[in-house]
Design an enzyme around this catalytic site. Structure first.
Site, PDB file in Angstrom:
ATOM      1  N   GLU A  20       0.885  -1.173   0.000  1.00  0.00           N
ATOM      2  CA  GLU A  20       0.000   0.000   0.000  1.00  0.00           C
ATOM      3  C   GLU A  20       0.915   1.213   0.000  1.00  0.00           C
ATOM      4  OE1 GLU A  20      -3.168   0.577  -0.125  1.00  0.00           O
ATOM      5  OE2 GLU A  20      -4.102  -1.353   0.237  1.00  0.00           O
TER       6      GLU A  20
ATOM      7  N   CYS B 224      -2.082   9.596   2.527  1.00  0.00           N
ATOM      8  CA  CYS B 224      -1.625   9.031   1.248  1.00  0.00           C
ATOM      9  C   CYS B 224      -2.479   9.458   0.068  1.00  0.00           C
ATOM     10  CB  CYS B 224      -1.567   7.518   1.337  1.00  0.00           C
ATOM     11  SG  CYS B 224      -3.135   6.779   1.776  1.00  0.00           S
TER      12      CYS B 224
HETATM   13  P1  NAD Z   1       8.149   4.627   5.132  1.00  0.00           P
HETATM   14  O1  NAD Z   1       8.159   3.837   3.878  1.00  0.00           O
HETATM   15  O2  NAD Z   1       9.280   5.564   5.412  1.00  0.00           O
HETATM   16  O3  NAD Z   1       8.035   3.669   6.405  1.00  0.00           O
HETATM   17  C1  NAD Z   1       7.064   2.642   6.505  1.00  0.00           C
HETATM   18  C2  NAD Z   1       7.605   1.550   7.407  1.00  0.00           C
HETATM   19  O4  NAD Z   1       8.800   1.013   6.845  1.00  0.00           O
HETATM   20  C3  NAD Z   1       7.941   2.001   8.827  1.00  0.00           C
HETATM   21  O5  NAD Z   1       7.431   1.039   9.735  1.00  0.00           O
HETATM   22  C4  NAD Z   1       9.454   2.036   8.838  1.00  0.00           C
HETATM   23  O6  NAD Z   1      10.003   1.686  10.085  1.00  0.00           O
HETATM   24  C5  NAD Z   1       9.849   0.999   7.803  1.00  0.00           C
HETATM   25  N1  NAD Z   1      11.094   1.350   7.107  1.00  0.00           N
HETATM   26  C6  NAD Z   1      11.581   2.593   6.858  1.00  0.00           C
HETATM   27  N2  NAD Z   1      12.746   2.527   6.177  1.00  0.00           N
HETATM   28  C7  NAD Z   1      13.016   1.199   5.999  1.00  0.00           C
HETATM   29  C8  NAD Z   1      14.076   0.467   5.369  1.00  0.00           C
HETATM   30  N3  NAD Z   1      15.100   1.099   4.808  1.00  0.00           N
HETATM   31  N4  NAD Z   1      14.017  -0.884   5.386  1.00  0.00           N
HETATM   32  C9  NAD Z   1      12.982  -1.524   5.953  1.00  0.00           C
HETATM   33  N5  NAD Z   1      11.959  -0.879   6.571  1.00  0.00           N
HETATM   34  C10 NAD Z   1      11.962   0.455   6.605  1.00  0.00           C
HETATM   35  O7  NAD Z   1       6.746   5.397   5.081  1.00  0.00           O
HETATM   36  P2  NAD Z   1       6.232   6.470   6.109  1.00  0.00           P
HETATM   37  O8  NAD Z   1       7.069   7.698   5.946  1.00  0.00           O
HETATM   38  O9  NAD Z   1       6.058   5.872   7.455  1.00  0.00           O
HETATM   39  O10 NAD Z   1       4.751   6.738   5.540  1.00  0.00           O
HETATM   40  C11 NAD Z   1       4.481   7.634   4.549  1.00  0.00           C
HETATM   41  C12 NAD Z   1       4.286   6.960   3.206  1.00  0.00           C
HETATM   42  O11 NAD Z   1       3.292   5.943   3.295  1.00  0.00           O
HETATM   43  C13 NAD Z   1       3.778   7.926   2.143  1.00  0.00           C
HETATM   44  O12 NAD Z   1       4.428   7.654   0.930  1.00  0.00           O
HETATM   45  C14 NAD Z   1       2.294   7.587   2.044  1.00  0.00           C
HETATM   46  O13 NAD Z   1       1.698   7.945   0.820  1.00  0.00           O
HETATM   47  C15 NAD Z   1       2.317   6.110   2.261  1.00  0.00           C
HETATM   48  N6  NAD Z   1       1.007   5.626   2.723  1.00  0.00           N
HETATM   49  C16 NAD Z   1       0.254   4.820   1.904  1.00  0.00           C
HETATM   50  C17 NAD Z   1      -1.017   4.401   2.323  1.00  0.00           C
HETATM   51  C18 NAD Z   1      -1.894   3.525   1.461  1.00  0.00           C
HETATM   52  O14 NAD Z   1      -2.884   3.011   1.973  1.00  0.00           O
HETATM   53  N7  NAD Z   1      -1.581   3.326   0.200  1.00  0.00           N
HETATM   54  C19 NAD Z   1      -1.481   4.780   3.573  1.00  0.00           C
HETATM   55  C20 NAD Z   1      -0.684   5.596   4.375  1.00  0.00           C
HETATM   56  C21 NAD Z   1       0.566   5.997   3.944  1.00  0.00           C
END
Ligand code: NAD
Length: 396
Positions: A219, A253
């Site tokens: 997602e 998002c």
């Molecule tokens: P992110 O990708 O930075 O982090 C998400 C998760 O991944 C966190 O739990 C984090 O600890 C982990 N993570 C971060 N870096 C990592 C790495 N290098 N290796 C492994 N795991 C890692 O996202 P965010 O900043 O928490 O959230 C914002 C993003 O999420 C935006 O792009 C938003 O559009 C998207 N989002 C999508 C939906 C949807 O339903 N499609 C909903 C909410 C947010």
């Protein structure tokens, strides 16, 4: 053993996955009654701790109780009720025609749980987006390990405590932490991965899944455009765009990322947007307690830098100490600027003027598929043409 603690090492994570595999293969999660009991338990967990959940969301993102309840708590309770009502029907095998090569046989599609699942959540709706996939995991007869975002520590800590209190770790457990812990989890032989987060990290998760051929759901985010044509109800469009863009200070998002406004209604739209912002948040939104904050200074600085990428025509004030950015309208200085290349994820809204809808559609099609595309138009042909090349269209 205490599994809902910070700083899991490889050994404790492996042991946790093994415990859940054993619990799953003993068949504990399969019966309808077990699934319904656990969904009730999840609902109780949320209801018993509603105030603490709202407090954690206030601490992490300055969400008001009303906003947090609607977008993070009430929505989950509704989803649990809906799932419990439908579950028995969903679990039933469905007859399916068999191929000629299997003549004389009977065919069924039988819903089967995957096994041990991993659910990785982002920080923007940190409670909702951790628990919503869990509802599906439980309903489908799986076990689950949860990994909340490290950027919303109050919610992460509370979730850890609640999950440990309400569920045995052999069924549902939670691992707190950041990149290191997530990468350790991604080496494990999960049966399904559910990731919500950025495109960038989505690629890392998909690569890890590919190494073990683990099925997964991603997602992700992206730049969701919004088109407002000359026939639209402009006051209504301004109200809806402002609601979508300013809820959780734009950290959603599916928030409209940038606007294409027909030249004939551009000035009217800008005036209406200003009025709506004032109605929602008063003369000085960043002083307004009800207005959300940016999650941390790193994201504040990222957003503040976008303000250099164009001409600010409304808003633009910031408060770094409070991590607040005013609702802002910007005319971008170019399409190659970070403002027009990266997902904004904040209350800054670029406005582009257009005359020819075909040019707009070509522009959108030339970029990665957006998560949502919003169209404000009363003309059916405009609504239809806008659907080309997009995942989801909301026509208003
Ligand atoms: P992110 O990708 O930075 O982090 C998400 C998760 O991944 C966190 O739990 C984090 O600890 C982990 N993570 C971060 N870096 C990592 C790495 N290098 N290796 C492994 N795991 C890692 O996202 P965010 O900043 O928490 O959230 C914002 C993003 O999420 C935006 O792009 C938003 O559009 C998207 N989002 C999508 C939906 C949807 O339903 N499609 C909903 C909410 C947010």
């Amino acid at each position: 053993m205490d599994f809902s603690i910070k700083k899991h090492d490889r050994e404790s994570i492996t042991s946790l996955v093994n415990q859940q595999k054993a619990f799953f293969y003993e068949g504990n999660t399969r019966p309808l009654d077990f699934r319904l009991e656990q969904l009730t338990q999840l609902s109780n967990m949320i209801r018993d701790n509603e105030t603490r959940i709202l407090d954690a969301l206030k601490a992490d993102l300055n969400k008001t109780d009303a906003e947090a309840y609607v977008s993070e708590v009430g929505i989950l309770l509704e989803e649990i009720t809906f799932t419990m009502k439908k579950l028995e029907k969903w679990m039933k095998p469905k007859k399916a025609k068999t191929a000629r090569t299997h003549i004389g046989s009977k065919g069924y599609v039988i819903p089967e749980p995957y096994g041990v699942t991993l659910i990785i959540a982002p920080w923007n709706y940190p409670f909702h987006l951790q628990i919503s996939p869990l509802i599906g995991a439980i309903a489908a007869g799986n076990t689950a390990i949860l990994k909340p975002s490290e950027l919303t520590p109050a919610t992460s800590e509370l979730l850890a405590e609640l999950i440990q209190h309400y569920f045995p770790a052999s069924f549902i457990a939670l691992v707190e932490g950041g990149v290191e812990e997530t990468q350790e989890l991604l080496k494990q032989p999960f049966d399904y991965l559910f990731f919500t987060g950025s495109v960038q990290v989505g690629k890392i998760v998909m690569e890890a899944a590919a190494k073990q051929l683990i099925p997964l759901t991603l997602e992700l985010g992206g730049k969701s455009p919004c088109i407002i044509d000359g026939s639209a109800d402009i006051p209504l469009a301004a109200k809806r765009v402002a609601f979508g863009k300013l809820t959780n200070a734009g950290q959603t998002c599916v928030a409209p990322d940038y606007l294409f406004v027909h030249h004939s209604v551009k000035e009217q739209f800008i005036n209406e947007y200003k009025k709506v912002v004032q109605t929602f948040y008063g003369e000085h939104p960043i002083e307004e307690e009800r207005y959300g904050k940016i999650v941390n200074v790193r994201h504040f600085d990222r957003l503040a830098a976008y303000l250099q990428d164009g001409e600010i025509i409304f808003g633009g004030s910031t408060n770094r100490a409070k991590c607040k950015i005013e609702p802002t309208l910007v005319i971008p200085s170019g399409m190659e600027t970070p403002l027009m290349q990266e997902e904004i994820f904040g209350p800054i809204l670029p406005i582009l003027e257009y005359s020819d809808l075909e040019e707009v559609i070509k522009f959108i099609q030339a970029r990665p598929k957006p998560l949502a595309l919003y169209v404000f138009s009363k003309v059916e042909s405009v609504q239809k043409v806008s659907q080309r090349g997009c995942l989801l269209v909301v026509v208003v």
